[in-house]
Design an enzyme around this catalytic site. Structure first.
Site, PDB file in Angstrom:
ATOM      1  N   ASP A  44      -0.502  78.633  43.550  1.00 31.63           N
ATOM      2  CA  ASP A  44       0.552  77.677  43.920  1.00 31.63           C
ATOM      3  C   ASP A  44       1.053  77.996  45.325  1.00 31.63           C
ATOM      4  O   ASP A  44       1.699  79.020  45.546  1.00 31.63           O
ATOM      5  CB  ASP A  44       1.715  77.776  42.916  1.00 31.63           C
ATOM      6  CG  ASP A  44       2.792  76.736  43.179  1.00 31.63           C
ATOM      7  OD1 ASP A  44       2.718  75.639  42.593  1.00 31.63           O
ATOM      8  OD2 ASP A  44       3.698  77.010  43.992  1.00 31.63           O
ATOM      9  N   TYR A  49       5.332  77.177  53.037  1.00 32.10           N
ATOM     10  CA  TYR A  49       5.150  78.639  52.992  1.00 32.10           C
ATOM     11  C   TYR A  49       4.365  79.168  54.194  1.00 32.10           C
ATOM     12  O   TYR A  49       4.345  80.364  54.442  1.00 32.10           O
ATOM     13  CB  TYR A  49       4.450  79.086  51.700  1.00 32.10           C
ATOM     14  CG  TYR A  49       5.090  78.614  50.408  1.00 32.10           C
ATOM     15  CD1 TYR A  49       6.408  78.121  50.391  1.00 32.10           C
ATOM     16  CD2 TYR A  49       4.413  78.660  49.209  1.00 32.10           C
ATOM     17  CE1 TYR A  49       6.983  77.668  49.211  1.00 32.10           C
ATOM     18  CE2 TYR A  49       4.985  78.217  48.023  1.00 32.10           C
ATOM     19  CZ  TYR A  49       6.270  77.712  48.039  1.00 32.10           C
ATOM     20  OH  TYR A  49       6.832  77.267  46.865  1.00 32.10           O
ATOM     21  N   LYS A  74       2.169  71.541  48.375  1.00 32.56           N
ATOM     22  CA  LYS A  74       3.347  70.661  48.305  1.00 32.56           C
ATOM     23  C   LYS A  74       3.666  70.088  49.679  1.00 32.56           C
ATOM     24  O   LYS A  74       3.545  70.794  50.695  1.00 32.56           O
ATOM     25  CB  LYS A  74       4.567  71.453  47.799  1.00 32.56           C
ATOM     26  CG  LYS A  74       4.288  72.318  46.601  1.00 32.56           C
ATOM     27  CD  LYS A  74       5.519  73.027  46.065  1.00 32.56           C
ATOM     28  CE  LYS A  74       5.134  74.091  45.048  1.00 32.56           C
ATOM     29  NZ  LYS A  74       4.772  75.397  45.641  1.00 32.56           N
ATOM     30  N   HIS A 107       7.660  68.261  47.414  1.00 29.47           N
ATOM     31  CA  HIS A 107       8.336  69.553  47.235  1.00 29.47           C
ATOM     32  C   HIS A 107       9.804  69.379  46.801  1.00 29.47           C
ATOM     33  O   HIS A 107      10.280  70.049  45.899  1.00 29.47           O
ATOM     34  CB  HIS A 107       8.252  70.348  48.544  1.00 29.47           C
ATOM     35  CG  HIS A 107       8.342  71.835  48.376  1.00 29.47           C
ATOM     36  ND1 HIS A 107       7.705  72.719  49.205  1.00 29.47           N
ATOM     37  CD2 HIS A 107       9.005  72.600  47.469  1.00 29.47           C
ATOM     38  CE1 HIS A 107       7.967  73.958  48.823  1.00 29.47           C
ATOM     39  NE2 HIS A 107       8.766  73.914  47.766  1.00 29.47           N
TER      40      HIS A 107
END
Ligand code: NAD
Length: 273
Positions: A44, A49, A74, A107
């Site tokens: 994930d 990120y 996401k 997200h």
């Protein structure tokens, strides 16, 4: 060994995965490699990120067949909009070195921007052309899901929400289940912040010979939640995977449910943006 859950579009998702939030971009390939070596097949990540390249490198170095892996990314909060959602997915695919992801999530709904309905239409477009196998959302309240149901024709396959023993989300889990939406739990062990020292967990851990983290992850699995705990530490990555050789009793589950304090670590989705 890891059970799968069948999503509302027929796609199977491993119920346990590896989350990479707050893993340094330069370390991500090594950490994901450790997870793949341990046996994890579900990763994930997210555009936010900044570590999709590392995820992609670990995947390509692993030699594991693509159809044995389940990769989620996401859409970033500044990428809402029908066309932008697809353009951003193309960039993710480049960074990941993949021709499709298994799951693409909005997200955060960003209700103040009020664009998540058109964004969702972009997700439907991406699924139609095979850039993604399943589409879903994250941090959606029932009111956001109700709008997607009223204004579009695809029910999200998953809703990824903050969920751990201090925020058990009983009402939202029930809403998801009633609408055929699988629940994914983010920060499933509460980011390790104090939660794992609670007496309730220590007592069950002692009786079962498992760690408090394993007890919490098992509680998720038995509730039917999909989880992807994060760790930079190999022994914990392995510990978090070793949760399929014991069972909690109904009383254990009820006592962990009672730890609920409706306490969030992250923001309320309506306050984001
Ligand atoms: P988590 O609940 O997985 O906790 C991770 C932390 O717990 C680690 O940094 C470590 O300090 C500790 N830990 C891990 N294993 C342990 C063990 N066995 N024993 C003791 N301590 C342990 O928190 P998370 O990383 O925030 O959430 C997991 C994943 O969920 C993320 O990596 C990301 O993929 C996803 N996520 C999504 C959203 C979203 O908005 N959709 C938000 C946050 C996280």
């Amino acid at each position: 060994m890891v059970p799968t859950i069948k999503l509302n579009d027929g796609v199977a998702i491993p119920q346990l995965g590896f989350g990479v939030f707050q893993i340094e971009p330069g370390q991500t390939a090594d950490k994901v490699k450790a997870a793949l070596d341990t046996g994890y097949r579900h990763i994930d990540t997210a555009q936010m990120y900044g570590n999709e390249e590392g995820v992609g490198k670990a995947i390509s170095d692993s030699g594991i067949a693509r159809d044995e892996l389940f990769v989620t990314t996401k859409l970033n909060n500044d990428g809402h909009g029908r066309e932008e959602a697809v353009t951003r997915l193309d960039k993710s695919l480049d960074r990941l070195g993949l021709d499709h992801v298994d799951l693409y999530l909005i997200h955060w709904p960003q209700p103040k921007q009020d664009r998540y309905v058109e964004t969702w239409q972009g997700f439907e477009d991406a699924k139609k052309v095979g850039k993604v196998r399943s589409i879903g959302v994250s941090n959606f309240h029932p009111e956001h899901l109700d709008r997607l149901a009223a204004e579009t024709s695809t029910v999200p396959s998953v809703n990824q929400i903050e969920l751990h023993p201090r925020l058990i989300q009983a009402a939202l889990r029930e809403y998801n289940a009633n609408h055929g939406i699988a629940t994914e739990a983010w920060s499933p062990i509460g980011q390790g912040k104090g939660l794992l020292e609670e007496d309730t967990l220590a007592t069950i851990a002692e009786r079962t010979g498992k760690s408090p983290a394993q007890v919490v992850l098992r509680w998720h699995i038995q509730h039917g939640n999909i989880v992807f705990p994060k760790s930079n530490t190999l022994s914990r990555v392995q510990e978090n995977f070793d949760i399929f050789d014991f069972e909690l009793t109904g009383d254990d589950i009820a006592s962990i449910d009672r730890m609920n304090a409706d306490q969030r670590i992250g923001a309320d989705p309506n306050d984001m943006g």
